[in-house]
Design an enzyme around this catalytic site. Structure first.
Site, PDB file in Angstrom:
ATOM      1  NE  ARG A   1      -2.963  -0.851   3.348  1.00  0.00           N
ATOM      2  CZ  ARG A   1      -3.002  -1.934   4.111  1.00  0.00           C
ATOM      3  NH1 ARG A   1      -3.317  -3.099   3.578  1.00  0.00           N
ATOM      4  NH2 ARG A   1      -2.731  -1.880   5.398  1.00  0.00           N
TER       5      ARG A   1
ATOM      6  CE1 TYR B   1      -2.871   4.095   0.536  1.00  0.00           C
ATOM      7  CE2 TYR B   1      -1.301   3.707   2.284  1.00  0.00           C
ATOM      8  CZ  TYR B   1      -2.544   3.496   1.739  1.00  0.00           C
ATOM      9  OH  TYR B   1      -3.443   2.700   2.381  1.00  0.00           O
TER      10      TYR B   1
ATOM     11  CE1 TYR C   1     -11.191   5.047   1.808  1.00  0.00           C
ATOM     12  CE2 TYR C   1     -11.872   4.833   4.083  1.00  0.00           C
ATOM     13  CZ  TYR C   1     -11.086   4.419   3.034  1.00  0.00           C
ATOM     14  OH  TYR C   1     -10.203   3.401   3.201  1.00  0.00           O
TER      15      TYR C   1
ATOM     16  CG  HIS D   1      -9.314  12.892   9.878  1.00  0.00           C
ATOM     17  ND1 HIS D   1      -8.114  13.225   9.285  1.00  0.00           N
ATOM     18  CD2 HIS D   1      -9.526  13.817  10.845  1.00  0.00           C
ATOM     19  CE1 HIS D   1      -7.627  14.314   9.869  1.00  0.00           C
ATOM     20  NE2 HIS D   1      -8.479  14.688  10.818  1.00  0.00           N
TER      21      HIS D   1
ATOM     22  CB  VAL E   1      -7.317   8.892  10.317  1.00  0.00           C
ATOM     23  CG1 VAL E   1      -7.374   7.596  11.105  1.00  0.00           C
ATOM     24  CG2 VAL E   1      -7.279  10.083  11.267  1.00  0.00           C
TER      25      VAL E   1
ATOM     26  CD  GLN F   1      -6.465   0.459   7.648  1.00  0.00           C
ATOM     27  OE1 GLN F   1      -6.737   1.186   6.687  1.00  0.00           O
ATOM     28  NE2 GLN F   1      -5.233   0.093   7.895  1.00  0.00           N
TER      29      GLN F   1
ATOM     30  CB  THR G   1     -13.153   0.191  13.930  1.00  0.00           C
ATOM     31  OG1 THR G   1     -12.972   0.942  12.724  1.00  0.00           O
ATOM     32  CG2 THR G   1     -12.193   0.705  14.989  1.00  0.00           C
TER      33      THR G   1
END
Lengths: 82, 247
Positions: free
Chosen positions: B72, B76, B98, B100, B103, B172, B240
């Site tokens: 990932r 990014y 999506y 914040h 975060v 996650q 979560t």
């Protein structure tokens, strides 16, 4: 993705608490008045509607492995742990 | 006396769209989206995506940059490079994530750091995260017992210390053990996580899997179970884990 009648309907629910409340109280009445295909109406009536909607709309959250989650109720509901 | 060099013309604002589709977009985020020359986004539901494309004719999804099996972090970086190309071209860019935008969204921080390093104005506006929603839906006030918040995979891989007298949020949880992107995740390492938590909480301590639907319902999806049964629970990446404080 372009807006569709289904995404517009869902957006309308999110932005209007009274409409969302009416949908949760009597989905058939709200769906009858909505500009939706019969497939979309059927999806929104389904007890596992949220997961099926995600799959239909191609959302990133895929249907999870294992049994489906419950249809969301109007208040948070615990799932039996056994 | 020499004139101060003019600041580059491009700029960047990173915003969040919240968890509940469109309904949690803040007024300042909406203003930034409207004012932008270019909008890039990485959102996870079709309702928000369609809304963004109606709002802004030049909206562009960064989701095609996700490739199964690719770490990932590399994805990014590719997102940040794509956004910076538009900033360098002189556009006022708005980047929307999506939740914040700061975060579990390394690309937002990375884009801002890169833009600032090159002399462009760049800032982040806060959004509504799933942890914010969790506090509201589960009736948790983090100021009462305290709250610890970790990304689940890093929490486990670093064997993070924690205080069982305070709440514990593991982001996650459905992606536990995965640092790469996959179309569908099967968490790995749940038995190890249970082993890490159990001495402090006990096997019977109730834990909660939390998810807020993006649309079609107001209520959160909440699964409650004793800690020792966590590995048997159905999960997806949007969930979560909340571990309430020990009594």
């Amino acid at each position: 993705m372009n807006a569709t009648p289904l995404t517009r309907f869902l957006l309308g629910l999110n932005l209007d608490p009274r409409r969302m409340a009416a949908f949760e109280a009597d989905p058939d009445a709200v769906l009858a008045a909505a500009d939706l295909s019969e497939d979309d109406r059927s999806l929104l009536r389904h007890p596992e509607g949220y997961r099926r909607l995600q799959a239909r709309l191609g959302d990133t959250v895929a249907v999870p492995d294992g049994p489906p989650m419950p249809q969301s109720p109007t208040t948070p509901r615990a799932v039996p742990s056994a | 006396m020499s004139a101060r060099p003019a600041a580059p013309r491009g700029s960047l604002v990173v915003v969040g769209t919240g968890i509940r589709a469109v309904a949690q977009v803040t007024q300042e985020a909406l203003a930034s989206l409207r004012a932008a020359d270019r909008v890039f986004h990485c959102v996870c539901d079709a309702v928000t995506e369609a809304w963004l494309h109606e709002l802004h004719p030049r909206a562009e999804s960064l989701r095609p940059l996700y490739r199964p099996g690719v770490e990932r972090g590399l994805i990014y970086t590719a997102m940040a490079e794509r956004v910076l190309d538009a900033v360098r071209a002189g556009d006022a860019v708005c980047l929307a994530f999506y939740g914040h935008p700061g975060v579990c969204a390394q690309a937002g921080h990375q884009s801002i750091a890169m833009a600032r390093a090159e002399g462009y104005a760049a800032s982040m506006l806060p959004g509504v995260s799933c942890e914010d929603c969790l506090y509201a839906d589960l009736g948790v006030d983090p100021a009462e017992a305290g709250c610890q918040s970790h990304e689940a995979t890093r929490f486990l891989s670093r064997a993070m210390a924690f205080d069982a007298r305070a709440g514990l949020v593991l982001w996650q949880i459905g992606m536990l053990g995965h640092l790469d992107y996959q179309a569908s995740y099967r968490p790995s390492g749940l038995p190890a996580l249970i082993e890490h938590l159990q001495p402090a909480y006990g096997a019977a301590h109730e834990v909660l899997l939390y998810e807020l639907p993006s649309y079609a319902a107001r209520a959160a999806l909440v699964q409650r179970m004793p800690l020792h049964r966590l590995a048997q629970a159905p999960m997806n990446w949007a969930m979560t884990l909340y571990v309430p404080p020990r009594p």
